[in-house]
Design an enzyme around this catalytic site. Structure first.
Site, mmCIF file in Angstrom:
data_model
loop_
_atom_site.group_PDB
_atom_site.id
_atom_site.type_symbol
_atom_site.label_atom_id
_atom_site.label_comp_id
_atom_site.label_asym_id
_atom_site.label_seq_id
_atom_site.Cartn_x
_atom_site.Cartn_y
_atom_site.Cartn_z
ATOM 1 N N GLY A 49 0.846 -1.185 0.000
ATOM 2 C CA GLY A 49 0.000 0.000 0.000
ATOM 3 C C GLY A 49 0.879 1.231 0.000
ATOM 4 C CD GLN A 54 3.551 5.516 2.767
ATOM 5 O OE1 GLN A 54 2.533 5.014 2.316
ATOM 6 N NE2 GLN A 54 4.583 4.793 3.165
ATOM 7 C CB CYS A 97 5.897 1.403 6.906
ATOM 8 S SG CYS A 97 5.294 2.987 6.308
ATOM 9 C CG LEU A 98 6.741 0.963 0.542
ATOM 10 C CD1 LEU A 98 6.131 1.426 -0.770
ATOM 11 C CD2 LEU A 98 7.866 -0.033 0.293
ATOM 12 C CG HIS A 139 0.032 0.464 7.360
ATOM 13 N ND1 HIS A 139 1.067 -0.099 8.082
ATOM 14 C CD2 HIS A 139 0.625 1.397 6.553
ATOM 15 C CE1 HIS A 139 2.211 0.482 7.732
ATOM 16 N NE2 HIS A 139 1.974 1.381 6.792
ATOM 17 C CD GLU A 140 -0.933 2.038 2.979
ATOM 18 O OE1 GLU A 140 -0.548 3.215 2.843
ATOM 19 O OE2 GLU A 140 -0.131 1.098 3.153
ATOM 20 C CG HIS A 143 0.771 6.150 5.927
ATOM 21 N ND1 HIS A 143 1.947 6.581 6.516
ATOM 22 C CD2 HIS A 143 0.999 4.876 5.548
ATOM 23 C CE1 HIS A 143 2.833 5.584 6.482
ATOM 24 N NE2 HIS A 143 2.288 4.544 5.922
HETATM 25 ZN ZN ZN Z 1 3.184 2.712 5.721
#
Ligand code: ZN
Length: 176
Positions: A49, A54, A97-98, A139-140, A143
């Protein structure tokens, strides 16, 4: 399409609450291109995701999706998502997480959720999600409120680098 630069933990953009996206903007080339670029960026970095902050975009949207024979997630775009837990069941599982490269940790999350959002055409979508899909969506959505998965961990005991995850935890996790 292009691959976008991913903000890493410490960048203040990850801690900002994203303003709702004006539905009139969704059809614009800028937003449509952003969505395509976010999918491409997510796949380039093997993410599951990716949320707009991000990639340094102040917009309340995320993309997600992964191919996995053991239960993937079809590609989804969620704009202005609103998540509500169904029931009280909580499950702890691994997240990465990226924006926090090469680190994993176990995060408790509600297992069942209801989501309302707009899709990439601006159409309202309502869905329920369970387990892995519910975890990714939460999670997304976090963000978009400036929340990172560390913030949700009940304890940091499971915080681990990827290499140590594969060495000490992955096997145990699979056999659970
Ligand atoms: Zn993340």
């Amino acid at each position: 399409m292009s691959i976008l630069k991913v903000a890493r933990m410490g960048n203040p953009v990850l801690r900002r609450r994203m303003p709702p996206l004006d539905p009139a903007e969704i059809a614009t080339p800028a937003v449509q291109r952003l969505i395509d670029d976010m999918f491409e960026t997510m796949r380039e970095y093997a993410g599951i995701g990716l949320a707009a902050p991000q990639v340094h975009e102040d917009r309340r949207l995320f993309v997600a999706g992964v191919d996995d024979p053991d239960g993937g997630l079809p590609p989804i775009v969620m704009i202005n998502p609103e998540v509500e837990p169904i029931g009280v069941q909580i499950e702890e599982d691994w997240e990465g997480c990226l924006s926090i490269p090469d680190i994993r940790g176990r995060v408790p999350r509600p297992t069942d959720i209801r989501v309302r959002a707009l899709d990439r055409h601006g159409a309202p979508q309502r869905m329920t999600a369970q387990g892995f899909a519910a975890r990714v969506i939460q999670h997304e959505t976090d963000h978009l409120d400036g929340v990172l998965f560390f913030d949700r961990m009940a304890s940091f005991d499971s915080l681990t680098f990827l290499q140590e995850y594969e060495r000490f935890w992955d096997e145990a996790d699979r056999s659970r």
